[in-house]
Enzyme design. Structure first.
Site, short mmCIF file in Angstrom:
data_model
loop_
_atom_site.label_atom_id
_atom_site.label_comp_id
_atom_site.label_asym_id
_atom_site.label_seq_id
_atom_site.Cartn_x
_atom_site.Cartn_y
_atom_site.Cartn_z
N HIS A 55 0.81 -1.22 0.00
CA HIS A 55 0.00 0.00 0.00
C HIS A 55 0.84 1.27 0.00
O HIS A 55 0.31 2.37 -0.11
CB HIS A 55 -0.97 0.00 1.20
N SER A 111 4.83 2.37 7.82
CA SER A 111 4.48 1.18 7.04
C SER A 111 5.67 0.70 6.22
O SER A 111 6.47 1.48 5.71
CB SER A 111 3.33 1.49 6.10
N ASP A 139 -0.44 -7.65 1.82
CA ASP A 139 0.09 -6.29 1.72
C ASP A 139 1.62 -6.31 1.80
O ASP A 139 2.23 -5.95 2.80
CB ASP A 139 -0.50 -5.44 2.86
#
Length: 697
Positions: free
Chosen positions: A62, A205, A110
């Site tokens: 993402h 992230s 992800d």
């Protein structure tokens, strides 16, 4: 319960792409985590990551959300400082999102691998981090740590940290996370931590979670519960479990790996490489380890003498304008050589005993001499020879010899030393039992004339078998789901949405009737799926294009050839006749597609007309369309196939009116290949593209 799930889904937030940072932590010791990566877009930090090989970064999928292209920054501590001594900045050549990550906001799968344009320089500021064993679990209550440049405060107005921050976290039982996150937490591919107001936040992230072993990354920062408050104690923090994805990671990286395992006994291995003006001379004794060599050799001599015992030897080298001499004694192992040789002399003398020898070589304008003594094994040689002399002298004793050669405008002189073999009375019976096959494929010209279980041909006719030799049937579990086109021996061009609910894909070449498997057909697995980085959702209309890297190179024959591609920004005016083909439905009411390849002639429509009908769904820059007069056009099952105009593939079947593919009010839409030519060339270049894609191959 239903209402609770809706609220939960709204609260869940991925931690990266300028959406995740460390809360409740401390400043890390400068350069104490040399594997840490800052992923940046337009000089702004958006995500973390980790260097797992000198040319690969592991991060979250993402992180591409609204942040293409990404720049990899290594050796950093304070992002506001230049740090010239330690910092390295790299461009990304390939973005490998997991094929099952079909929506940029999707929580599962992800994970993403970034192939660097140039290799990182490893030093005390930049190092790689190890990965865990496959399917290895981290026990609950294990103390771990996570680091990043994300927010240090949970409020919306807080910015990212300038310096690298770190915090200690505690691993939780998976069932505890399932209880709180319900279906959003997938135990097999995720792990979680829960430490109150201490953990990651927006901007972290893609970064690693490190546990017992400081040099091994166990997880990838993924998402937390309340996107407004990353310190919300009600929800745990979630990471992708790297061990679950280990096989996929190795599969992707393997496609770029050149590995040589050698036993070198008391000799000198000399390599002179024109690379940053340096001479590199190693003298080594290598016992039972992996030696990796990636070399661009320009105008020098490369000499290697190796005794190889019971291992795999796989060299992939680009050699330009030099002499290459290889003398090898190979005992009981597989020897595979794939070499692109341009304008030099190649001499190969090999004694092969009891193993398989496979040689695939592209030879352009040079002399090729091969002398081989083959005893009791299979020998396979496939060569594309252009404008040179080819001489083969072989003594064949008791084995199968297969030679497939594409010969264009050169002299071919095979001298098989069978007479010498027969002179050896002890081996006469072996000589007589030897089988020798020679396939000379003289190809005077390559044909270049003229899709996700969402688009088949309506109003068309059955094509002449094998008249469209570039056509590809993409299949999942034996069923046709999409079309495609072979644009290079190792690449297929198709639609990105063909991956929707159809992973993995298998490439079928040389087919006409999908129910009949004939000698013309080839079935090849896909090694890498290259969706356009801006195609963030499997249902997205824009940037709906994908390149498939084949695990093995297609064999070009009278049934399988590549299609020509247009020049960048080449314009196709309205009205010219084109054609589209596929194995999809022949009308909207059919439940299944056609068994045989169908085609139909279509007319290119003016872009303004398409824009008027499709409005926001039609992008004039990257799309083109055809009229559907009389309902003629493609249907479900044809997506990814080519629109052929002027003997070139100008478009990729994309979309039409759902469930009404024969509705003449709606033009049929294609991705415009000329618009995507820079991206296509960029991807192919990373795999050694050495030919003009504007010409028929």
């Amino acid at each position: 319960m239903y209402l609770y799930l809706l609220i939960l889904l709204q609260l869940l937030s991925s931690a990266g792409a300028s959406e995740s940072g460390i809360v409740g932590g401390k400043i890390a010791k400068p350069h104490s985590r040399p594997y840490m990566v800052s992923l940046q877009h337009r000089r702004r930090h958006v995500c973390g990551g980790m260097l797992i090989r000198e040319d690969f970064v592991l991060t979250s999928a993402h992180c591409l959300k609204g942040s293409y292209p990404l720049t990899v920054v290594l050796g950093a501590h304070d992002l506001t400082e230049k740090e010239k001594k330690s910092r390295q900045e790299m461009k990304v050549s390939h973005y490998h999102r997991h094929p099952l990550h079909q929506n940029i906001t999707q929580l599962s799968y992800d994970i993403m691998l970034l192939k660097l344009h140039t290799n990182a320089t490893l030093n005390k500021y930049v190092k790689v981090i190890g990965l865990p064993d496959k399917d290895k679990r981290i026990p609950a209550r294990t103390k771990c740590s996570v680091a990043g440049w994300g927010k240090t405060k949970p409020d919306i107005t807080s910015g990212a940290a300038d310096v690298l921050m770190e915090v200690e976290v505690t691993m939780q039982f998976n069932f505890e996370c399932v209880n709180k996150l319900k279906d959003s937490f997938i135990s097999s591919q995720m792990i979680c931590t829960e430490d109150g107001q201490k953990d990651f936040c927006e901007g972290d992230s893609g970064g690693p979670v490190i546990c017992k072993h400081k040099n091994v990354a166990q997880g990838i920062v993924a998402f937390f519960g309340n996107h407004l408050k990353c310190d919300d104690r009600k929800f745990p923090r979630v990471y992708m479990n790297i061990s679950f994805f280990k096989s996929w990671i190795e599969e992707v990286i393997h496609g770029y790996t050149f590995t040589l395992r050698v036993l070198l006994l008391g000799q000198t291995f000399t390599l002179r490489v024109l690379l940053l003006g340096q001479t590199f001379t190693p003298k080594v004794l290598l016992l039972g380890q992996t030696f990796t060599l990636r070399v661009l050799l320009l105008g020098q001599t490369f000499t290697l003498r190796v005794l190889l015992l019971g291992q795999t030897f796989t060299p992939k080298v680009l050699l330009l304008g030099q002499t290459f001499t290889l003398s090898v004694l190979l005992l009981g192992q597989t020897f595979t050589l794939r070499v692109l040789l341009l304008g030099q002399t190649f001499t190969h003398r090999v004694l092969l005993l009891g193993q398989t020898f496979t040689l695939r070589v592209l030879l352009l304008g040079q002399t090729f001499t091969l002398r081989v003594l083959l005893l009791g094994q299979n020998f396979t040689l496939r060569i594309l020879l252009l404008g040179q002399t080819f001489t083969l002298r072989v003594l064949l004793l008791g084995q199968t010899f297969t030679l497939r050669v594409l010969l264009l405008g050169q002299t071919f002189t095979p001298e098989a030393g069978l007479a010498a073999c027969q002179a050896l009375s002890n081996h006469l019976d072996l000589c007589q039992s030897t089988t020798m096959y020679l396939y000379l494929l003289i190809l005077l010209q390559l044909l270049s004339s003229a899709g996700a279980s969402e688009s088949g041909i309506v109003g068309g006719k059955i094509v002449k078998p094998h008249s469209r030799t570039y056509m590809v049937s993409l299949q999942h579990r034996g069923y046709h789901v999409c079309g495609g086109m072979l644009i290079r021996k190792d690449f297929v061009l198709t639609s990105a949405h063909c991956l929707r609910n159809a992973y993995p894909l298998t490439v079928v070449l040389g087919a006409h009737d999908l129910k009949k498997w004939t000698k013309s057909c080839q079935k090849i697995q896909v090694s890498h799926y290259h969706r356009h980085p801006l195609h963030e959702n499997a249902t997205q209309n824009s940037y709906d294009i994908m390149l498939l890297k084949l695990k093995t190179t297609a064999r070009l024959t009278q049934y399988v050839t590549v299609v020509g591609l247009p020049k960048e920004d080449e314009h196709i005016p309205a009205s010219p006749k084109c054609s589209v083909a596929g194995w999809g439905k022949t009308n909207s009411n059919n439940k299944q597609g056609s068994d045989v390849l169908m085609a139909v002639a279509v007319m290119v429509e003016d872009n303004s007309e398409c824009k008027t009908v499709w409005q926001k769904y039609f992008d004039i820059n990257q799309m083109m369309c055809t009229r559907t007069t009389g309902g003629k056009g493609f249907c479900q099952g044809d997506s990814g196939g080519p629109l052929i105009c002027n003997n070139k593939a100008q478009g990729i079947v994309a979309f039409n009116y759902a469930e009404r593919c024969d509705d003449s009010q709606y033009p049929h839409v294609y991705m415009k290949i000329p618009f995507f030519m820079p991206w296509i060339k960029e991807v192919l270049h990373g795999y050694g593209a050495n030919m003009s894609l504007n010409k028929q191959e």
